[in-house]
Design a protein around this motif. Structure first.
Motif, PDB file in Angstrom:
ATOM      1  N   THR A  53      -8.902 -15.753  76.663  1.00 21.80           N
ATOM      2  CA  THR A  53     -10.008 -14.830  76.941  1.00 21.80           C
ATOM      3  C   THR A  53      -9.748 -13.414  76.433  1.00 21.80           C
ATOM      4  OG1 THR A  53      -9.155 -14.324  79.140  1.00 21.80           O
ATOM      5  CG2 THR A  53     -10.770 -16.101  78.994  1.00 21.80           C
ATOM      6  N   GLY A  54      -8.526 -13.108  76.031  1.00 24.50           N
ATOM      7  CA  GLY A  54      -8.248 -11.768  75.515  1.00 24.50           C
ATOM      8  C   GLY A  54      -6.840 -11.310  75.795  1.00 24.50           C
ATOM      9  N   LYS A  56     -18.578  -4.166  78.151  1.00 25.71           N
ATOM     10  CA  LYS A  56     -18.120  -5.417  77.530  1.00 25.71           C
ATOM     11  C   LYS A  56     -16.593  -5.524  77.625  1.00 25.71           C
ATOM     12  CE  LYS A  56     -18.267  -8.062  73.283  1.00 25.71           C
ATOM     13  NZ  LYS A  56     -18.611  -8.120  71.872  1.00 25.71           N
ATOM     14  N   LYS A  57     -15.898  -4.434  77.337  1.00 28.54           N
ATOM     15  CA  LYS A  57     -14.441  -4.431  77.417  1.00 28.54           C
ATOM     16  C   LYS A  57     -13.985  -4.613  78.859  1.00 28.54           C
ATOM     17  CE  LYS A  57     -10.216  -4.109  76.042  1.00 28.54           C
ATOM     18  NZ  LYS A  57      -9.627  -5.246  75.322  1.00 28.54           N
ATOM     19  N   GLN A  69     -14.281  -8.256  79.733  1.00 34.43           N
ATOM     20  CA  GLN A  69     -13.235  -9.048  79.075  1.00 34.43           C
ATOM     21  C   GLN A  69     -11.896  -8.881  79.798  1.00 34.43           C
ATOM     22  OE1 GLN A  69     -10.733  -7.481  76.445  1.00 34.43           O
ATOM     23  NE2 GLN A  69      -9.700  -9.386  76.870  1.00 34.43           N
ATOM     24  N   GLU A  98     -12.072 -10.826  83.139  1.00 31.70           N
ATOM     25  CA  GLU A  98     -11.959 -12.278  82.924  1.00 31.70           C
ATOM     26  C   GLU A  98     -10.517 -12.664  82.616  1.00 31.70           C
ATOM     27  OE1 GLU A  98     -14.740 -13.567  79.934  1.00 31.70           O
ATOM     28  OE2 GLU A  98     -16.453 -12.857  81.112  1.00 31.70           O
ATOM     29  N   THR A  99      -9.867 -11.885  81.780  1.00 31.74           N
ATOM     30  CA  THR A  99      -8.475 -12.163  81.419  1.00 31.74           C
ATOM     31  C   THR A  99      -7.566 -11.998  82.633  1.00 31.74           C
ATOM     32  OG1 THR A  99      -8.955 -11.448  79.164  1.00 31.74           O
ATOM     33  CG2 THR A  99      -6.630 -11.572  79.780  1.00 31.74           C
TER      34      THR A  99
END
Length: 123
Positions: free
Chosen positions: A38-39, A75-76, A79, A82-83
């Motif tokens: 996911t990042g 958005k960042k 992310q 989620e990570t």
């Protein structure tokens, strides 16, 4: 070292400065540049009962195009969250409180630190 740093070099310098800063606060450093599907999370540290996911943003020169922390958009943030959830699940860290910090660093074109701002619980 009088040559301007590349973007990657500048990022590495910023992460190194953030790492030293957090060590100075006696945070327990757990991971640097942790990656999964996911990042990536720049730094993962422990501050008491908090597992802290740190996004490090570094810019050189003047902040005329906005401050480094302003570049951590929705958005960042999504992310990173989620990570972080992926990390918490993988390493069974559900007992810890989560926190998301941003460390914003301004440097000269050659990587000398001008300022460092630590936004605790940034998002």
């Amino acid at each position: 070292m009088n040559n301007p740093l590349t973007r990657k070099q500048l990022g590495n310098v910023g992460e190194g400065l953030a790492w030293k800063y957090l060590e100075g606060l006696h945070y327990e450093i757990i991971e640097k540049n942790w990656r999964c599907r996911t990042g990536e999370i720049d730094l993962i540290v422990k501050d008491g009962s908090f597992l802290v996911f740190v996004e490090v943003r570094t810019r050189s020169g003047s902040p005329q195009f906005g401050t480094p922390q302003e570049s951590v958009n929705a958005k960042k943030q999504q992310q990173v969250m989620e990570t972080a959830q992926f990390y918490v699940h993988r390493y069974q860290k559900q007992q810890l409180q989560l926190r998301f910090d941003v460390i914003s660093i301004l440097t000269t074109k050659t990587g000398e630190q001008v300022s460092l701002d630590h936004l605790v619980n940034a998002f």
